[in-house]
Motif scaffolding. Structure first.
Motif, mmCIF file in Angstrom:
data_model
loop_
_atom_site.group_PDB
_atom_site.id
_atom_site.type_symbol
_atom_site.label_atom_id
_atom_site.label_comp_id
_atom_site.label_asym_id
_atom_site.label_seq_id
_atom_site.Cartn_x
_atom_site.Cartn_y
_atom_site.Cartn_z
ATOM 1 N N GLU A 261 0.823 -1.203 0.000
ATOM 2 C CA GLU A 261 0.000 0.000 0.000
ATOM 3 C C GLU A 261 0.861 1.259 0.000
ATOM 4 N N SER A 262 1.986 1.204 0.701
ATOM 5 C CA SER A 262 2.918 2.343 0.688
ATOM 6 C C SER A 262 3.432 2.602 -0.723
ATOM 7 N N MET A 263 3.747 1.534 -1.441
ATOM 8 C CA MET A 263 4.201 1.681 -2.823
ATOM 9 C C MET A 263 3.081 2.227 -3.714
ATOM 10 N N ARG A 264 1.893 1.679 -3.557
ATOM 11 C CA ARG A 264 0.779 2.106 -4.411
ATOM 12 C C ARG A 264 0.483 3.597 -4.224
ATOM 13 N N VAL A 265 0.440 4.045 -2.976
ATOM 14 C CA VAL A 265 0.174 5.454 -2.696
ATOM 15 C C VAL A 265 1.290 6.333 -3.254
ATOM 16 N N ALA A 266 2.539 5.904 -3.096
ATOM 17 C CA ALA A 266 3.668 6.688 -3.597
ATOM 18 C C ALA A 266 3.635 6.803 -5.116
ATOM 19 N N ILE A 267 3.241 5.732 -5.804
ATOM 20 C CA ILE A 267 3.118 5.792 -7.267
ATOM 21 C C ILE A 267 2.061 6.819 -7.663
ATOM 22 N N GLY A 268 0.957 6.848 -6.938
ATOM 23 C CA GLY A 268 -0.106 7.801 -7.242
ATOM 24 C C GLY A 268 0.284 9.239 -7.013
ATOM 25 N N ARG A 269 1.325 9.478 -6.229
ATOM 26 C CA ARG A 269 1.774 10.838 -5.931
ATOM 27 C C ARG A 269 2.898 11.312 -6.854
ATOM 28 N N LEU A 270 3.344 10.452 -7.761
ATOM 29 C CA LEU A 270 4.418 10.844 -8.664
ATOM 30 C C LEU A 270 3.979 11.987 -9.571
ATOM 31 N N SER A 271 4.926 12.875 -9.870
ATOM 32 C CA SER A 271 4.688 13.927 -10.863
ATOM 33 C C SER A 271 5.730 13.788 -11.957
ATOM 34 N N PHE A 272 5.383 14.282 -13.151
ATOM 35 C CA PHE A 272 6.252 14.086 -14.308
ATOM 36 C C PHE A 272 6.411 15.407 -15.058
ATOM 37 N N ALA A 273 7.599 15.610 -15.597
ATOM 38 C CA ALA A 273 7.914 16.865 -16.267
ATOM 39 C C ALA A 273 7.100 17.072 -17.534
ATOM 40 N N ALA A 274 6.637 16.007 -18.142
ATOM 41 C CA ALA A 274 5.942 16.125 -19.425
ATOM 42 C C ALA A 274 4.654 16.927 -19.312
ATOM 43 N N SER A 275 3.947 16.774 -18.186
ATOM 44 C CA SER A 275 2.669 17.475 -18.033
ATOM 45 C C SER A 275 2.209 17.384 -16.582
ATOM 46 N N GLU A 276 1.632 18.485 -16.081
ATOM 47 C CA GLU A 276 1.055 18.458 -14.746
ATOM 48 C C GLU A 276 -0.159 17.545 -14.694
ATOM 49 N N GLU A 277 -0.759 17.293 -15.836
ATOM 50 C CA GLU A 277 -1.941 16.446 -15.891
ATOM 51 C C GLU A 277 -1.598 14.960 -15.828
ATOM 52 N N LEU A 278 -0.340 14.640 -16.048
ATOM 53 C CA LEU A 278 0.045 13.237 -16.104
ATOM 54 C C LEU A 278 0.203 12.670 -14.698
ATOM 55 N N THR A 279 -0.595 11.704 -14.376
ATOM 56 C CA THR A 279 -0.476 10.956 -13.129
ATOM 57 C C THR A 279 -0.527 9.467 -13.452
ATOM 58 N N MET A 280 -0.142 8.663 -12.477
ATOM 59 C CA MET A 280 -0.107 7.229 -12.710
ATOM 60 C C MET A 280 -0.609 6.508 -11.468
ATOM 61 N N THR A 281 -1.402 5.484 -11.671
ATOM 62 C CA THR A 281 -1.827 4.603 -10.589
ATOM 63 C C THR A 281 -1.492 3.162 -10.971
ATOM 64 N N ALA A 282 -1.606 2.283 -9.997
ATOM 65 C CA ALA A 282 -1.262 0.879 -10.233
ATOM 66 C C ALA A 282 -2.223 -0.031 -9.490
ATOM 67 N N SER A 283 -2.450 -1.196 -10.057
ATOM 68 C CA SER A 283 -3.291 -2.230 -9.444
ATOM 69 C C SER A 283 -2.405 -3.385 -9.002
ATOM 70 N N PHE A 284 -2.522 -3.770 -7.731
ATOM 71 C CA PHE A 284 -1.690 -4.807 -7.137
ATOM 72 C C PHE A 284 -2.541 -6.007 -6.729
ATOM 73 N N VAL A 285 -1.985 -7.189 -6.900
ATOM 74 C CA VAL A 285 -2.542 -8.390 -6.272
ATOM 75 C C VAL A 285 -1.432 -9.072 -5.490
ATOM 76 N N LEU A 286 -1.795 -9.666 -4.354
ATOM 77 C CA LEU A 286 -0.832 -10.329 -3.490
ATOM 78 C C LEU A 286 -1.228 -11.786 -3.310
ATOM 79 N N LEU A 287 -0.230 -12.645 -3.237
ATOM 80 C CA LEU A 287 -0.464 -14.076 -3.094
ATOM 81 C C LEU A 287 0.564 -14.653 -2.134
ATOM 82 N N GLU A 288 0.076 -15.304 -1.072
ATOM 83 C CA GLU A 288 0.986 -15.997 -0.170
ATOM 84 C C GLU A 288 1.594 -17.196 -0.885
#
Length: 326
Positions: A261-288
């Motif tokens: 969850e820490s990684m997922r939230v951090a990915i969602g907070r990334l900013s990119f020089a190409a555009s202020e509108e550009l954001t990224m999210t990710a979908s995770f699945v976990l398996l023991e």
């Protein structure tokens, strides 16, 4: 020009060793061939590629002894890596550093040692190539020179192995190398581990709108987020175009969810020089990882990831729950 040595940066040295992703891997012919040659050319009954970890020395290859590691406190090579030149000991019983060493006073009764540091291209000594004898002997300066050349071959093999196993853009393990590490973990029955697979949401739209160079920037930034949150023993790989895998070791599923969850939230907070509108999210699945083979674990995780993306993106979910619901 030889690299500038970094002898006083132990955390950096350990990080350089870990970047190689070589500790606890299987034996490989490239390294076994070198130790065999060292033994033959130097007429030494024991030759080894020793990698000096935090609290142990681990042998990527050893010829002449049936061991895989020793405590670092007993390691001759731990002394070798503190300098830039070979360490040559004619009689260990006459050297105050080693006279009471368990490897000297009992089996295997090491009496002579010659070791050349394994200096990587970034200047860190990650270990040593060494020749050992059960009798006192004077290794010559010519033998020191020969061993140093063989040590350079070991370094070249380590660098080539690293390049072959790592994706050039993100620095993550390739899919093949990631699956190899997954298989290795499955053979270690005493380890609790969790497999996490994630996919970047709507990544194709990024390439279509901003171009592939910006897409590469996104992939690199996401990979850096993940790598910065890895702990010792974790494994990170790029298993598809915008799909990544993580092996989190010595964790419960609950602990793994917290870290993911820490990684997922951090990915969602990334900013990119190409555009202020550009954001990224990710979908995770976990398996023991319990009874699953590497191939079945990846197949289960991939199927769960597909379900996760259909049911809502930008989330972390338990693969088992998703597949039961399906």
């Amino acid at each position: 020009m030889p690299p500038k040595l970094r002898l006083s940066d132990e955390p950096g040295r350990i990080a350089a060793l870990n970047r190689l992703c070589v500790l606890d891997t299987c034996r490989e012919d490239q390294f076994d061939s070198i130790t065999s040659l060292v033994g033959t050319v130097l007429n030494a009954p024991v030759a080894a590629v020793s990698l000096v970890d935090v609290n142990r020395q681990w042998f990527k290859s050893i010829n002449g002894l049936a061991i895989t590691e020793t405590p670092r406190s007993l390691s001759f090579c731990d002394h070798t890596i503190r300098g830039g030149e070979p360490m040559n000991i004619a009689d260990t019983r006459l050297d105050a550093r080693f006279a009471t060493n368990d490897l000297v006073t009992s089996e295997p009764f090491i009496r002579a040692y010659l070791g050349a540091p394994l200096t990587m291209n970034d200047g860190y000594n990650v270990g040593a190539l060494c020749a050992l004898d059960h009798r006192p002997r004077n290794f010559t300066s010519e033998q020191e020179r020969i061993l140093t050349k063989f040590a350079r071959l070991v370094v070249d093999e380590l660098e080539l192995r690293h390049m072959a196993d790592h994706d050039h853009l993100t620095g993550a393990l390739t899919r093949r190398a990631f699956l190899e590490r997954l298989g290795q973990l499955r053979r270690e029955d005493d380890q609790r581990s969790v497999l996490a697979i994630f996919d970047l949401d709507h990544f194709k739209a990024v390439n279509d709108r901003f171009g592939h160079p910006v897409g590469d920037e996104v992939l690199s930034a996401v990979a850096q987020v993940c790598k910065s949150r890895l702990t010792r023993g974790d494994v990170f790989g790029r298993v598809g175009g915008e799909e990544f895998g993580l092996l989190l070791t010595e964790v419960s599923l609950v602990e793994a969810f917290t870290r993911i969850e820490s990684m997922r939230v951090a990915i969602g907070r990334l900013s990119f020089a190409a555009s202020e509108e550009l954001t990224m999210t990710a979908s995770f699945v976990l398996l023991e990882l319990d009874e699953h083979s590497p191939s079945s674990a990846m197949a289960i995780a991939d199927a769960a990831l597909y379900s996760a993306k259909r049911s809502g993106r930008n989330q972390s979910v338990n693969a088992a729950d998703l597949l039961v619901a399906a």
